[in-house]
Scaffold this motif. Sequence first.
Motif, short mmCIF file in Angstrom:
data_model
loop_
_atom_site.label_atom_id
_atom_site.label_comp_id
_atom_site.label_asym_id
_atom_site.label_seq_id
_atom_site.Cartn_x
_atom_site.Cartn_y
_atom_site.Cartn_z
N ASP A 188 0.85 -1.19 0.00
CA ASP A 188 0.00 0.00 0.00
C ASP A 188 0.89 1.24 0.00
O ASP A 188 1.48 1.61 1.03
CB ASP A 188 -0.92 -0.01 1.22
N PHE A 189 1.02 1.88 -1.17
CA PHE A 189 1.80 3.10 -1.35
C PHE A 189 0.89 4.21 -1.87
O PHE A 189 -0.27 3.97 -2.21
CB PHE A 189 2.94 2.86 -2.35
N GLN A 190 1.45 5.41 -1.96
CA GLN A 190 0.72 6.51 -2.57
C GLN A 190 0.26 6.11 -3.97
O GLN A 190 1.01 5.49 -4.73
CB GLN A 190 1.61 7.74 -2.69
N ALA A 191 -0.97 6.46 -4.31
CA ALA A 191 -1.52 6.12 -5.63
C ALA A 191 -0.82 6.93 -6.72
O ALA A 191 -0.26 8.00 -6.46
CB ALA A 191 -3.02 6.37 -5.64
N PRO A 192 -0.86 6.43 -7.95
CA PRO A 192 -0.27 7.18 -9.06
C PRO A 192 -1.08 8.43 -9.37
O PRO A 192 -2.21 8.60 -8.92
CB PRO A 192 -0.32 6.18 -10.22
N SER A 193 -0.50 9.31 -10.19
CA SER A 193 -1.20 10.50 -10.65
C SER A 193 -2.32 10.10 -11.60
O SER A 193 -2.45 8.93 -11.96
CB SER A 193 -0.22 11.44 -11.36
N THR A 194 -3.13 11.05 -12.03
CA THR A 194 -4.23 10.74 -12.95
C THR A 194 -3.72 10.19 -14.28
O THR A 194 -4.46 9.54 -15.01
CB THR A 194 -5.08 11.98 -13.22
N LEU A 195 -2.43 10.41 -14.58
CA LEU A 195 -1.83 9.86 -15.80
C LEU A 195 -1.30 8.45 -15.58
O LEU A 195 -0.76 7.85 -16.51
CB LEU A 195 -0.70 10.77 -16.29
N SER A 199 4.56 9.23 -9.07
CA SER A 199 5.31 10.47 -8.85
C SER A 199 5.71 10.68 -7.40
O SER A 199 6.58 11.52 -7.12
CB SER A 199 4.50 11.67 -9.34
N ASN A 200 5.11 9.96 -6.45
CA ASN A 200 5.46 10.08 -5.03
C ASN A 200 6.26 8.87 -4.53
O ASN A 200 7.39 8.99 -4.09
CB ASN A 200 4.21 10.26 -4.18
N ILE A 239 12.82 0.51 -3.42
CA ILE A 239 11.60 1.11 -2.90
C ILE A 239 11.91 2.54 -2.49
O ILE A 239 12.81 2.76 -1.66
CB ILE A 239 11.04 0.29 -1.73
N SER A 240 11.20 3.48 -3.09
CA SER A 240 11.42 4.90 -2.81
C SER A 240 10.12 5.55 -2.41
O SER A 240 9.09 5.37 -3.08
CB SER A 240 12.00 5.61 -4.04
N THR A 241 10.14 6.33 -1.35
CA THR A 241 8.97 7.09 -0.91
C THR A 241 9.41 8.52 -0.65
O THR A 241 10.56 8.79 -0.31
CB THR A 241 8.34 6.49 0.36
N ASP A 242 8.48 9.46 -0.80
CA ASP A 242 8.81 10.85 -0.53
C ASP A 242 8.22 11.27 0.81
O ASP A 242 7.70 10.45 1.58
CB ASP A 242 8.35 11.75 -1.67
#
Length: 410
Positions: A188-195, A199-200, A239-242
Amino acid sequence: MIRQDRPSLLLVVTFATLTTAITHHLNLSLPHRPHSIPSYEWGGEGWGVRGRRPQHHSPWIDNDTLPHHPTDLSNTLSQDKDGKFIFTVIQFPNVLCGSGISSGTCFTATECVLKGGTSLESCAGGYGTCCQVKMSGCGGDITVNNTIVTNTEYDGTFNEARNCVYKVVFDDTPNEICQIRYDFIDFDFQAPSTLGVCSNDMLVFENDRKSSYFCGKAPSSYHWYVETAGTTSPQSFSISTDSSSYNRKYAIRVSTIPCMQEVPTYCGQYYDGTNGTISSFNYDNGVYLAGLMYSICFRRNVNYCTYTLKPTSDNQYIGTPDALRLPMGEEIPLVGNPAVLGSSGLCPNFGNVALFNSVQFCLYPPSMTSTNRESAFYVTVNTLIDTTANRNPLDTSKSGFSFDWTANGC
């Protein structure tokens, strides 16, 4: 280094009069019918098959399982007045055991301790233990097959920027290990952008040609195959998170696939059962991912010929120029969306054989069954990194795909 472990060996010692009975009992009691190896005896000169000259080294003996010097064992069993005894070696494969977060590899108890694992339950009819090796933390070398990688706080979450690199160490001898399978037990990570762009947060398989990244939520039982052909050990994933505020977590099982068991190279996912569910990554959680080009493949089992797909809901959409190919072998009759006036009359005209992308105001039929009874069955997904939103412009809640599938008898 992750390698396909030699089958585990257990030493069962008995006197000559009981050998036949115990060997017979062992063969009956083990579900996977472990191999029963011929009886050996210690006669003061070395290990040997009964009736043959003793040998100091046997190809059946695993040095990690048996004593390094046979006199250690003979001294323990010196009660036999003839100074001889017989033993049977029980062999069982180191296969995956358990399921989900409670899974591991079937080893002997001693092997499990040596590998730094935790015993979960018995396996191999009680002769082995389901050994779980878990790596909690940010990055590291993965050297034991079926290791489960988690964030440090699991099953809790973390909310901060991290950059973690994991290295899968495998046997890169030609024709040994051909693929690595990653099972998303929990992700469970940040969801992608609308495209559809990550990005996060993102998970990246460095050597994978079928994916660019993964983010958002993994559907239940989601897995992914990465090729090792043409690469050398180790293979990395990151694995990268902002620093954006989101409670993240992950648990991923890492398994090496021997070349004799590899799946076709274009298969990101592979199913060998007779029913289940296939879904796009991050389904029902925003938009589908961009940057994927793979197939969902199904093994054709004996006496099964066709496949049926049923949409799990109407919240589905793969828009042009992206593509979802459903090879049903005949025209797919789209149905109208009750929320769109006049669609019931128009949608049947948009049906086609493979249905590469969705029609904005139409829905999949309740059930679709393939007609080809001989060729392989696979669903193909191709999503581009572009400037088109990965959701239905008429209803932004519709994005991705999800089908229950069933293999049908001939």
